[in-house]
Design a protein around this motif. Structure first.
Motif, PDB file in Angstrom:
ATOM      1  N   ASN A  13      19.352   7.536  14.001  1.00  0.00           N
ATOM      2  CA  ASN A  13      20.563   8.218  13.414  1.00  0.00           C
ATOM      3  C   ASN A  13      21.571   7.256  13.272  1.00  0.00           C
ATOM      4  O   ASN A  13      21.518   5.976  13.558  1.00  0.00           O
ATOM      5  N   GLY A  14      22.557   7.375  12.700  1.00  0.00           N
ATOM      6  CA  GLY A  14      23.974   6.962  12.415  1.00  0.00           C
ATOM      7  C   GLY A  14      23.976   5.472  11.611  1.00  0.00           C
ATOM      8  O   GLY A  14      24.932   5.173  11.338  1.00  0.00           O
ATOM      9  N   MET A  15      22.660   5.326  11.031  1.00  0.00           N
ATOM     10  CA  MET A  15      22.719   4.085  10.120  1.00  0.00           C
ATOM     11  C   MET A  15      22.671   4.571   8.569  1.00  0.00           C
ATOM     12  O   MET A  15      21.551   5.682   8.515  1.00  0.00           O
ATOM     13  N   PRO A  16      23.014   3.978   7.608  1.00  0.00           N
ATOM     14  CA  PRO A  16      22.685   4.463   6.437  1.00  0.00           C
ATOM     15  C   PRO A  16      21.246   4.067   6.021  1.00  0.00           C
ATOM     16  O   PRO A  16      20.675   4.197   4.679  1.00  0.00           O
ATOM     17  N   ILE A  17      20.338   2.905   6.921  1.00  0.00           N
ATOM     18  CA  ILE A  17      19.192   2.509   6.599  1.00  0.00           C
ATOM     19  C   ILE A  17      18.348   3.335   6.940  1.00  0.00           C
ATOM     20  O   ILE A  17      18.364   4.187   8.034  1.00  0.00           O
ATOM     21  N   LYS A  18      17.324   3.752   6.208  1.00  0.00           N
ATOM     22  CA  LYS A  18      16.170   4.721   6.543  1.00  0.00           C
ATOM     23  C   LYS A  18      14.846   3.960   6.934  1.00  0.00           C
ATOM     24  O   LYS A  18      14.457   3.019   6.053  1.00  0.00           O
ATOM     25  N   GLY A  19      14.102   4.271   7.938  1.00  0.00           N
ATOM     26  CA  GLY A  19      12.838   3.817   7.847  1.00  0.00           C
ATOM     27  C   GLY A  19      12.898   2.541   8.720  1.00  0.00           C
ATOM     28  O   GLY A  19      13.926   1.843   9.177  1.00  0.00           O
ATOM     29  N   LYS A  20      11.582   1.799   8.589  1.00  0.00           N
ATOM     30  CA  LYS A  20      11.644   0.658   9.529  1.00  0.00           C
ATOM     31  C   LYS A  20      12.192  -0.816   8.755  1.00  0.00           C
ATOM     32  O   LYS A  20      11.814  -0.927   7.361  1.00  0.00           O
ATOM     33  N   THR A  21      12.886  -1.399   9.420  1.00  0.00           N
ATOM     34  CA  THR A  21      13.457  -2.491   8.684  1.00  0.00           C
ATOM     35  C   THR A  21      13.687  -3.754   9.749  1.00  0.00           C
ATOM     36  O   THR A  21      12.874  -3.543  10.827  1.00  0.00           O
ATOM     37  N   LYS A  22      14.195  -4.995   9.752  1.00  0.00           N
ATOM     38  CA  LYS A  22      14.570  -5.756  10.543  1.00  0.00           C
ATOM     39  C   LYS A  22      16.102  -5.778  10.906  1.00  0.00           C
ATOM     40  O   LYS A  22      16.816  -5.753  10.009  1.00  0.00           O
ATOM     41  N   ILE A  23      16.412  -5.975  12.132  1.00  0.00           N
ATOM     42  CA  ILE A  23      17.666  -6.224  12.482  1.00  0.00           C
ATOM     43  C   ILE A  23      17.748  -7.880  12.477  1.00  0.00           C
ATOM     44  O   ILE A  23      17.035  -8.606  13.386  1.00  0.00           O
ATOM     45  N   ARG A  24      18.629  -8.449  12.035  1.00  0.00           N
ATOM     46  CA  ARG A  24      18.719 -10.054  11.717  1.00  0.00           C
ATOM     47  C   ARG A  24      20.335 -10.430  12.510  1.00  0.00           C
ATOM     48  O   ARG A  24      20.991  -9.844  11.869  1.00  0.00           O
ATOM     49  N   GLU A  25      20.199 -11.657  13.087  1.00  0.00           N
ATOM     50  CA  GLU A  25      21.602 -12.159  13.613  1.00  0.00           C
ATOM     51  C   GLU A  25      21.610 -13.599  12.839  1.00  0.00           C
ATOM     52  O   GLU A  25      20.775 -14.409  12.920  1.00  0.00           O
ATOM     53  N   LYS A  26      22.692 -13.569  12.062  1.00  0.00           N
ATOM     54  CA  LYS A  26      22.992 -14.966  11.435  1.00  0.00           C
ATOM     55  C   LYS A  26      23.618 -15.998  12.482  1.00  0.00           C
ATOM     56  O   LYS A  26      23.954 -15.445  13.592  1.00  0.00           O
ATOM     57  N   GLU A  27      23.808 -17.018  12.189  1.00  0.00           N
ATOM     58  CA  GLU A  27      24.364 -18.158  13.091  1.00  0.00           C
ATOM     59  C   GLU A  27      25.887 -18.001  13.403  1.00  0.00           C
ATOM     60  O   GLU A  27      26.214 -18.268  14.544  1.00  0.00           O
ATOM     61  N   ASN A  28      26.494 -17.071  12.998  1.00  0.00           N
ATOM     62  CA  ASN A  28      27.793 -16.870  12.932  1.00  0.00           C
ATOM     63  C   ASN A  28      27.838 -15.615  14.190  1.00  0.00           C
ATOM     64  O   ASN A  28      29.054 -15.164  14.173  1.00  0.00           O
TER      65      ASN A  28
END
Length: 173
Positions: A13-28
């Protein structure tokens, strides 16, 4: 080439993303959600809170065996023998995690819940966490966090069992 920390994420819930994705952290320290590496993602977020309930396991026991009769003389006396073998299988189930994000474009807070496993938690909990004023918070290593909890135990502010439970949670056990 991709230099970001990443793990799979399936928001419930809560996200505009649906289904399996990846969460990615940038260097910043900003994060974004995408199946593929993006050099300059359009939508980024700051993590302002993260909470995970810790690992939960399902244990399955399977018993196999055989039995046979041993006939003694006279036939009236019988003896039964059995060989049993029990196997225990322990599998981790995903448990509830809550991610509180700040949309860097709209400055809106978003709360996302999902089920995570220990390996996913270990990656996400190492991401940079920002306070409400958007200043980075230094994230202590797991060893430092265990030392802090041990200090609470030494001061008799928590019990031995509370210390053990927190240590297992921090180690993802």
């Amino acid at each position: 080439s991709e230099k970001e920390r990443t793990t799979y994420y399936i928001p419930s819930n809560g996200m505009p993303i649906k289904g399996k994705t990846k969460i990615r952290e940038k260097e910043n320290g900003l994060i974004y959600f995408s199946q593929y590496f993006e050099k300059d993602p359009v939508q980024t977020y700051k993590i302002v809170g993260f909470d995970w309930n810790g690992p939960q396991y399902t244990t399955r026991l399977e018993t196999t065996g055989s039995s046979k009769n041993k006939h003694l003389v006279p036939i009236i006396k019988q003896k039964r023998t059995a060989n049993l073998h029990t196997t225990e299988t322990k599998t981790e189930d995903g448990s509830l995690a809550k991610l509180i994000l700040l949309d860097t474009n709209t400055k809106q807070k978003i709360v996302s819940e999902t089920k995570l496993f220990s390996a996913q938690n270990n990656i996400i909990s190492a991401f940079k966490i920002w306070d409400q004023d958007i200043k980075p918070i230094a994230h202590n290593s797991i060893a430092d966090q265990i030392k802090e909890v041990k200090n609470l135990l030494d001061q008799n502010l928590i019990t031995e069992s509370e210390f053990s439970a927190k240590k297992k949670q921090l180690l993802g056990l």
